[in-house]
Scaffold this motif. Structure first.
Motif, PDB file in Angstrom:
ATOM      1  N   ASN A 472      63.553  14.438 187.662  1.00  0.00           N
ATOM      2  CA  ASN A 472      62.168  14.888 187.470  1.00  0.00           C
ATOM      3  C   ASN A 472      62.028  16.359 187.820  1.00  0.00           C
ATOM      4  OD1 ASN A 472      60.398  12.431 186.858  1.00  0.00           O
ATOM      5  ND2 ASN A 472      61.727  11.743 188.540  1.00  0.00           N
ATOM      6  N   THR A 506      57.531  16.540 184.276  1.00  0.00           N
ATOM      7  CA  THR A 506      56.316  15.893 184.746  1.00  0.00           C
ATOM      8  C   THR A 506      55.260  16.956 184.947  1.00  0.00           C
ATOM      9  OG1 THR A 506      56.960  16.156 187.026  1.00  0.00           O
ATOM     10  CG2 THR A 506      57.570  14.107 185.976  1.00  0.00           C
ATOM     11  N   ASP A 534      57.513  13.306 180.476  1.00  0.00           N
ATOM     12  CA  ASP A 534      57.143  12.247 181.397  1.00  0.00           C
ATOM     13  C   ASP A 534      55.633  11.985 181.343  1.00  0.00           C
ATOM     14  OD1 ASP A 534      57.512  10.337 183.272  1.00  0.00           O
ATOM     15  OD2 ASP A 534      58.309  11.660 184.811  1.00  0.00           O
ATOM     16  N   LYS A 555      58.154   9.471 177.520  1.00  0.00           N
ATOM     17  CA  LYS A 555      57.934   8.350 178.434  1.00  0.00           C
ATOM     18  C   LYS A 555      56.448   8.056 178.511  1.00  0.00           C
ATOM     19  CE  LYS A 555      60.480   7.595 182.092  1.00  0.00           C
ATOM     20  NZ  LYS A 555      61.181   7.765 183.394  1.00  0.00           N
TER      21      LYS A 555
END
Ligand code: C2E
Ligand code: CA
Ligand code: CA
Length: 670
Positions: A472, A506, A534, A555
């Motif tokens: 991440n 993210t 993400d 995602k």
């Protein structure tokens, strides 16, 4: 200014210097400037000089000076000076000296024509010194006064020495006129110079878009307030970050975004006028959609809160920008001297951290005082301990498998960071990653995560396990251009293949610098790193990423997956899958907790699933065992057999060690 800002591209993009600011320098002749400047400057320096040489020759040859011609030349110099001022408002000090020198030479010649007084040339020398020095180094008002005084004095002196009417007209008045003209030109130039210096100073200290102070000026004001040895020190700072600015900017365009920021700035100014405590406030735009207010008062915690509430209330009314109604949600954080910090950096940092905490929570402030205090205490502990965590290897990566739905194979795992804190036990990343983001610590943190992942990747590869590791990387931390090179060398050093790395971008908050982030991601991708978006559906700019970046995977956020049984979420998930497939991307559903969700996802054509249904995040050795086991018995089948999620704490809860072992045990044997 330009040279300095080259090193800080980021800053420059935030507050571009206006293009029509010209650099002022004493070496205009040696620096490349426009040909006209050079030509006129050259004329000014050499023209009168040549005239002076001609006159000197004429004087020597004929024994007398043609006074009228000298007057004409004086006029020429004046005219070229004025021309220069009109065409090229900013002159170098050299130009000024040139005007004064050349004029003084001519006046000197004029004085020489007064026979019998060989010491008279001393006067032009006095002019020269007085005119240049006073106008260059004194305040303008002073310089003009001294100039006038010297002028009258010298005229009177020459009259006393040679008191004839002819001398007055032919010599003294022309001398005086010349000196006055030179003085006027020099003073005008000086004023222009001063103004452009002020302009430059302002440009370097103002935020061009809103006219507020910029980060530099803000820091200067704060530092000044915090370093006065003779005064009791007082300071409070508020940091304000708009919550949905990125979305506004992306959907409405940059021009609209700029206008919106200007409206926010104006309202902020109006707000400070409503509160007595804020009358001496300095308001700044720190960059992007981040604003700050500084007051030279040490406000108590309640007062800070009170101001924050008032500010939020003041921004409650919607804005009308270009005829469109927009609301403005903001996260505010504050800090005051000396409780929250004693330097400007510390105060800003504290306010920033408080602001980020609120932004992450999104829900605004907790009403319960104690709770907030306890949290803030824990937060400051965590902040203080962050670098120790890095030094003492308190950071650990847990791995959660991503299961390919077509065949149950495990091609990759997601690395999730855990901090085993001496006192608090396992601290979830949601709690400390935002802190690291707010402090610039995030780069060290990302580096450490990459190191651990690289070592693990090499270990798995050596053990014959082919699994990629998804790391991440928060969008806010994508500011370090060295990141791709760093990642490559970390993987090389660990003996791992960089192509086994997946970067999950993210986005908990607005990206710091889109261009830099984009460049970093593109570079990573050319190295063979896969990119994943993400939390799709919740991020600020997931769609913009899809448009601007070449990514490999999408995602879907677990908030949609967890509640897949509602119709709205089902529609969203289906649409996301379709969109991704149309763009040629693989789709990962995260947060899969039950078999019903799993079968729905399969029927929608989702490619990969991840969640407690298969496994909670595990320690490396547990993950290794789990993956081995999965190669023997299909995890899809195991999941369906166990039917219910085996281990599920309340959402967001911290899996404990026993949870992990239990999960592995159940899954391995289930
Ligand atoms: P994320 O990337 O969305 O990670 C997935 C989160 O969902 C993880 O929480 C994971 O434990 C949790 N999760 C997985 N399956 C399920 C499920 O079936 N049900 C539920 N309720 N939750 C599930 P975790 O580990 O607490 O991570 C939270 C966030 O922290 C991550 O969200 C990620 O944004 C961030 N994070 C984690 N590790 C790192 C890191 O190394 N660097 C950065 N920058 N951020 C990280
Ligand atoms: Ca993730
Ligand atoms: Ca996620």
């Amino acid at each position: 200014v330009h040279a300095a800002s080259d090193d800080h591209d980021v800053e420059r993009e935030r507050a571009p210097l206006s293009a029509d600011v010209t650099l002022v320098g004493v070496n205009d002749f040696t620096t490349p400037s426009r040909w006209r400047t050079k030509l006129v400057g050259g004329l000014l320096v050499f023209g009168p000089g040549m005239v002076a040489v001609v006159f000197l020759s004429a004087f020597v040859a004929a024994g007398h000076g043609p006074v009228g011609l000298i007057g004409l030349c004086t006029g020429c110099v004046t005219a070229s000076g004025i021309y220069l001022l009109l065409r090229q408002p900013i002159l170098s000090d050299r130009h000024i000296v040139a005007i004064a020198v050349s004029g003084s030479i001519m006046v000197g010649l004029l004085e020489l024509t007064s026979k019998g007084q060989p010491w008279l040339p001393a006067f032009p020398l006095i002019y020269l010194c007085v005119v240049t020095l006073t106008h260059l180094f004194l305040q303008r008002r002073m310089a003009v006064a001294i100039h006038v005084f010297v002028l009258i004095l010298s005229t009177v002196c020459t009259q006393i020495i040679s008191p004839s009417l002819r001398a007055l007209f032919e010599r003294d008045l022309i001398t005086a006129a010349w000196a006055a003209t030179v003085g006027w030109i020099v003073s005008l130039i000086r004023r222009r110079l001063d103004r452009s210096t002020v302009l430059l100073f302002e440009q370097a200290n103002r935020d061009v878009l809103t006219g507020l102070s910029n980060r530099l000026a803000f820091a200067t004001v704060m530092n000044a307030a915090l370093t006065d040895d003779n005064k009791a020190l007082h300071a409070s700072v508020f940091v304000i970050d708009l919550d949905r600015f990125k979305a506004i900017n992306d959907t409405m365009g940059h021009a609209f975004g700029d206008a919106f920021l200007r409206s926010v700035a104006t309202r902020l100014q109006k707000f400070t006028a409503t509160d007595d405590r804020l009358t001496e406030a300095t308001i700044a735009r720190l960059g992007g959609d981040e604003f700050a207010v500084f007051v030279p008062l040490s406000l108590a915690r309640q007062e800070l809160d009170h101001v924050e509430d008032a500010m939020r209330h003041y921004f409650h009314d919607r804005f009308t920008v270009d005829g469109i109604n927009v609301g403005c949600e903001m996260s505010i954080g504050s800090a005051s001297y000396p409780l929250d910090g004693v330097t400007s950096a510390e105060l800003l940092h504290q306010a920033d951290v408080a602001m980020y905490q609120r932004k992450v929570k999104r829900s605004g402030r907790s009403s319960k005082r104690d709770e907030t205090e306890a949290k803030s205490e824990r937060r400051s502990r965590l902040l203080r301990d962050l670098d120790r965590a890095l030094e003492d290897n308190e950071l650990e990566l847990f791995y959660q498998p991503k299961v390919v739905l077509a065949d149950g194979s495990i091609e990759s795992v997601e690395a999730l960071l855990r901090w085993k804190h001496r006192e608090f036990g396992y601290v979830p990343p949601d709690e400390f990653v935002p802190l690291a983001e707010g402090t610039g610590f995030i780069i060290a943190l990302t580096t450490r995560v990459l190191q651990i992942a690289a070592v693990q990747s090499a270990a798995w590869s050596n053990a014959g396990l082919n699994v990629a590791i998804a790391v991440n990387v928060s969008a806010r931390s994508l500011i370090d251009r060295e990141l791709p090179t760093l990642a490559r060398s970390i993987f090389e050093l660990a003996g791992a293949d960089i192509r086994a790395l997946i970067v999950e971008v993210t986005e908990t908050t607005v990206m710091a610098d889109v261009h830099v982030a984009k460049r970093i991601l593109e570079e990573l991708r050319t190295m063979g790193v896969r990119l994943s978006i993400d939390d799709f559906g919740t991020g600020y700019s997931s769609l913009a990423y899809l448009r601007d970046l070449a990514v490999d995977e999408l995602k879907i956020d677990r908030s949609f997956v967890a509640d897949l049984h509602t119709e709205a979420n089902e529609v969203i998930v289906r649409a996301a899958i379709q969109l991704a497939h149309n763009l040629g991307l693989a789709v990962v559903a995260e947060g899969v907790e039950d078999t019903r969700t799993l079968s729905k996802l399969r029927s929608f054509g989702c490619d990969v699933a991840q969640g407690h249904l298969f496994s909670v995040p595990m320690r490396a050795d547990d993950a290794t065992r789990w993956i081995r086991q999965a190669r023997l018995s299909n995890p899809l089948a195991s999941a369906v057999e166990t039917k219910q999620p085996t281990v599920t704490g309340p959402p967001g809860s911290d899996p404990t060690e026993s949870d992990f072992s239990a999960a592995v045990a159940v899954l391995n044997h289930g």
